[in-house]
Design a protein around this motif. Structure first.
Motif, mmCIF file in Angstrom:
data_model
loop_
_atom_site.group_PDB
_atom_site.id
_atom_site.type_symbol
_atom_site.label_atom_id
_atom_site.label_comp_id
_atom_site.label_asym_id
_atom_site.label_seq_id
_atom_site.Cartn_x
_atom_site.Cartn_y
_atom_site.Cartn_z
ATOM 1 N N ASN A 109 0.836 -1.206 0.000
ATOM 2 C CA ASN A 109 0.000 0.000 0.000
ATOM 3 C C ASN A 109 0.870 1.255 0.000
ATOM 4 N N PHE A 110 1.969 1.203 0.750
ATOM 5 C CA PHE A 110 2.882 2.348 0.795
ATOM 6 C C PHE A 110 3.437 2.659 -0.592
ATOM 7 N N THR A 111 3.872 1.631 -1.309
ATOM 8 C CA THR A 111 4.418 1.841 -2.650
ATOM 9 C C THR A 111 3.376 2.455 -3.571
ATOM 10 N N ARG A 112 2.145 1.991 -3.467
ATOM 11 C CA ARG A 112 1.067 2.520 -4.302
ATOM 12 C C ARG A 112 0.797 3.987 -3.982
ATOM 13 N N VAL A 113 0.684 4.313 -2.702
ATOM 14 C CA VAL A 113 0.366 5.680 -2.293
ATOM 15 C C VAL A 113 1.521 6.625 -2.622
ATOM 16 N N PHE A 114 2.744 6.201 -2.318
ATOM 17 C CA PHE A 114 3.917 7.045 -2.574
ATOM 18 C C PHE A 114 4.027 7.368 -4.067
ATOM 19 N N THR A 115 3.875 6.346 -4.898
ATOM 20 C CA THR A 115 3.996 6.547 -6.340
ATOM 21 C C THR A 115 2.905 7.452 -6.866
ATOM 22 N N LYS A 116 1.688 7.291 -6.350
ATOM 23 C CA LYS A 116 0.568 8.127 -6.785
ATOM 24 C C LYS A 116 0.794 9.588 -6.421
ATOM 25 N N GLU A 117 1.330 9.839 -5.224
ATOM 26 C CA GLU A 117 1.476 11.218 -4.751
ATOM 27 C C GLU A 117 2.717 11.912 -5.293
ATOM 28 N N THR A 118 3.738 11.152 -5.645
ATOM 29 C CA THR A 118 5.000 11.790 -6.065
ATOM 30 C C THR A 118 5.344 11.555 -7.532
ATOM 31 N N GLY A 119 4.727 10.560 -8.158
ATOM 32 C CA GLY A 119 5.079 10.230 -9.530
ATOM 33 C C GLY A 119 6.330 9.408 -9.645
ATOM 34 N N SER A 120 6.833 8.934 -8.519
ATOM 35 C CA SER A 120 8.061 8.135 -8.510
ATOM 36 C C SER A 120 7.917 7.019 -7.490
ATOM 37 N N SER A 121 8.489 5.871 -7.777
ATOM 38 C CA SER A 121 8.472 4.793 -6.795
ATOM 39 C C SER A 121 9.374 5.148 -5.623
ATOM 40 N N PRO A 122 9.143 4.565 -4.446
ATOM 41 C CA PRO A 122 10.015 4.868 -3.296
ATOM 42 C C PRO A 122 11.490 4.583 -3.584
ATOM 43 N N ALA A 123 11.775 3.443 -4.212
ATOM 44 C CA ALA A 123 13.166 3.083 -4.473
ATOM 45 C C ALA A 123 13.825 4.082 -5.411
ATOM 46 N N LYS A 124 13.082 4.501 -6.457
ATOM 47 C CA LYS A 124 13.637 5.467 -7.404
ATOM 48 C C LYS A 124 13.867 6.807 -6.743
ATOM 49 N N TYR A 125 12.926 7.220 -5.902
ATOM 50 C CA TYR A 125 13.077 8.494 -5.201
ATOM 51 C C TYR A 125 14.315 8.477 -4.305
ATOM 52 N N VAL A 126 14.485 7.407 -3.557
ATOM 53 C CA VAL A 126 15.640 7.313 -2.656
ATOM 54 C C VAL A 126 16.941 7.369 -3.456
ATOM 55 N N GLU A 127 17.004 6.648 -4.567
ATOM 56 C CA GLU A 127 18.225 6.671 -5.377
ATOM 57 C C GLU A 127 18.498 8.078 -5.909
ATOM 58 N N GLU A 128 17.460 8.774 -6.348
ATOM 59 C CA GLU A 128 17.646 10.109 -6.912
ATOM 60 C C GLU A 128 18.142 11.109 -5.863
ATOM 61 N N VAL A 129 17.563 11.062 -4.654
ATOM 62 C CA VAL A 129 18.002 12.038 -3.653
ATOM 63 C C VAL A 129 19.397 11.696 -3.150
ATOM 64 N N ARG A 130 19.733 10.426 -3.060
ATOM 65 C CA ARG A 130 21.097 10.055 -2.687
ATOM 66 C C ARG A 130 22.091 10.478 -3.764
ATOM 67 N N LEU A 131 21.719 10.278 -5.019
ATOM 68 C CA LEU A 131 22.590 10.689 -6.119
ATOM 69 C C LEU A 131 22.788 12.190 -6.115
ATOM 70 N N ASP A 132 21.711 12.934 -5.910
ATOM 71 C CA ASP A 132 21.813 14.388 -5.881
ATOM 72 C C ASP A 132 22.717 14.849 -4.743
ATOM 73 N N ALA A 133 22.590 14.209 -3.580
ATOM 74 C CA ALA A 133 23.442 14.564 -2.445
ATOM 75 C C ALA A 133 24.902 14.240 -2.738
ATOM 76 N N ALA A 134 25.154 13.094 -3.368
ATOM 77 C CA ALA A 134 26.529 12.728 -3.706
ATOM 78 C C ALA A 134 27.123 13.724 -4.688
ATOM 79 N N ARG A 135 26.330 14.176 -5.650
ATOM 80 C CA ARG A 135 26.812 15.171 -6.603
ATOM 81 C C ARG A 135 27.198 16.456 -5.888
ATOM 82 N N GLN A 136 26.389 16.895 -4.940
ATOM 83 C CA GLN A 136 26.709 18.113 -4.205
ATOM 84 C C GLN A 136 27.993 17.948 -3.412
ATOM 85 N N HIS A 137 28.178 16.785 -2.792
ATOM 86 C CA HIS A 137 29.428 16.540 -2.058
ATOM 87 C C HIS A 137 30.627 16.590 -3.002
ATOM 88 N N LEU A 138 30.496 15.981 -4.168
ATOM 89 C CA LEU A 138 31.601 15.959 -5.121
ATOM 90 C C LEU A 138 31.921 17.355 -5.639
#
Length: 330
Positions: A250-279
């Motif tokens: 249910n969490f995956t369904r609700v998260f994807t509906k509200e954000t347009g992204s799956s939880p796993a994809k969202y987590v990867e994107e924000v981690r990637l963005d943070a790593a880019r800022q550190h670099l």
């Protein structure tokens, strides 16, 4: 000599057409010594009923011609469109003109939102193409016959070249120069203008994608804020679902509906963005960055970078680190 027509809709960024014209004029000056004539004759046309192109900055550019004065049945070496225009009437006039001109044009090129006009003219059907990252999903949804590529800064498919947003048009233009005049001339132009030399077309668009935010205030939006502050935590779907008191399904369904992204994809994107800022902004070692951004180790970090940006973390840092002082990275 080829006639190179640049169509400039009103209200855009004027450094695009003027910068592109400068690159082509520099290529004229640096052409091979055995070429008696300059390779490019550049013409700038406006979509307006007058010759003044108004830029979004408040500055203006005087065009050589009004597009309505140019005969689309004439042969052109290259026709380039640098934007999508400010209104439907302006866009329709460009679409009608380019549709007539296409059969007699050697190369058709778009910068940024100009790809939407080529798409509406039917010129991108069954072709690979790209545009500014903000427009990618809309273009794919409206024109399913186009193979929209979401990563590259420019794409060539036959005689059609499309680029991503804003300054990526310079990269594309330098690639056109290399295609026409060879590597040596393109290299000389890049060196004189202090540009990247042959930045590959497969390079990812480096503009930061805005992070998906839940459409309404509530547990999902609060969870997103918590994720940003706890990147090194266990952010598996199971743990995140537990935090908002939902089943994983249910969490995956609700998260994807509200954000347009799956939880796993969202987590990867924000981690990637943070790593880019550190670099970009720190001299921390890559292994350390991998740990604090939740990737665990440098190998995982490298895999995500190569999959999303077609660069290693070291290569990314080399290109984008803000060098206020000298550092050695290990």
């Amino acid at each position: 000599m080829q006639n190179f027509l640049i169509i400039v809709p009103d209200g855009g960024m004027l450094f695009e057409p003027t910068g592109i014209a400068d690159i082509l004029m520099q290529a004229n000056r640096l052409r091979p010594q055995d070429s008696p004539n300059p390779p490019y004759q550049v013409t700038i046309a406006t979509t307006q009923s007058h010759r003044v192109i108004h830029g979004m900055s408040g500055l203006s550019l005087l065009a050589d011609y009004r597009l309505s004065d140019l005969d689309p049945s004439q042969s052109y070496g290259t026709v380039m469109i640098t934007g999508k225009g400010m209104n439907v009437e302006e866009a329709d006039s460009v679409i009608a003109w380019i549709r007539q001109a296409a059969p007699r044009t050697g190369r058709i090129v778009s910068i940024c939102g100009g790809a939407l006009l080529l798409a509406k003219a039917g010129l991108l059907d069954k072709h690979r193409a790209t545009t500014h990252w903000r427009l990618l999903d809309a273009m794919q949804a409206e024109f399913p016959a186009i193979d929209v590529e979401k990563g590259p800064i420019y794409v060539q498919d036959g005689n059609i070249w499309t680029s991503a947003g804003v300054s990526s048009g310079f990269d594309l233009t330098l690639a056109l120069v290399e295609d026409d005049l060879g590597f040596s001339v393109a290299r000389s132009v890049a060196q004189d203008l202090v540009m990247f030399l042959r930045r590959p077309g497969g390079q990812s668009q480096f503009s930061r994608f805005l992070l998906s935010q839940a459409s309404t205030p509530g547990p999902i939006r609060d969870l997103q804020s918590w994720i940003l502050e706890n990147l090194a935590s266990d952010l598996s779907v199971e743990k995140l679902a537990e935090r908002v008191a939902m089943s994983p399904r249910n969490f995956t369904r609700v998260f994807t509906k509200e954000t347009g992204s799956s939880p796993a994809k969202y987590v990867e994107e924000v981690r990637l963005d943070a790593a880019r800022q550190h670099l970009e902004q720190s001299s921390d070692k890559i292994e350390q960055i991998a740990v604090v951004t939740g990737f665990g180790n440098s190998l995982n970090l490298r895999r995500v970078f190569e999959r999303n940006l077609q660069l290693t973390p070291s290569d990314y840092r080399e290109r984008f680190y803000a060098r206020t002082s000298e550092h050695t990275f290990i």
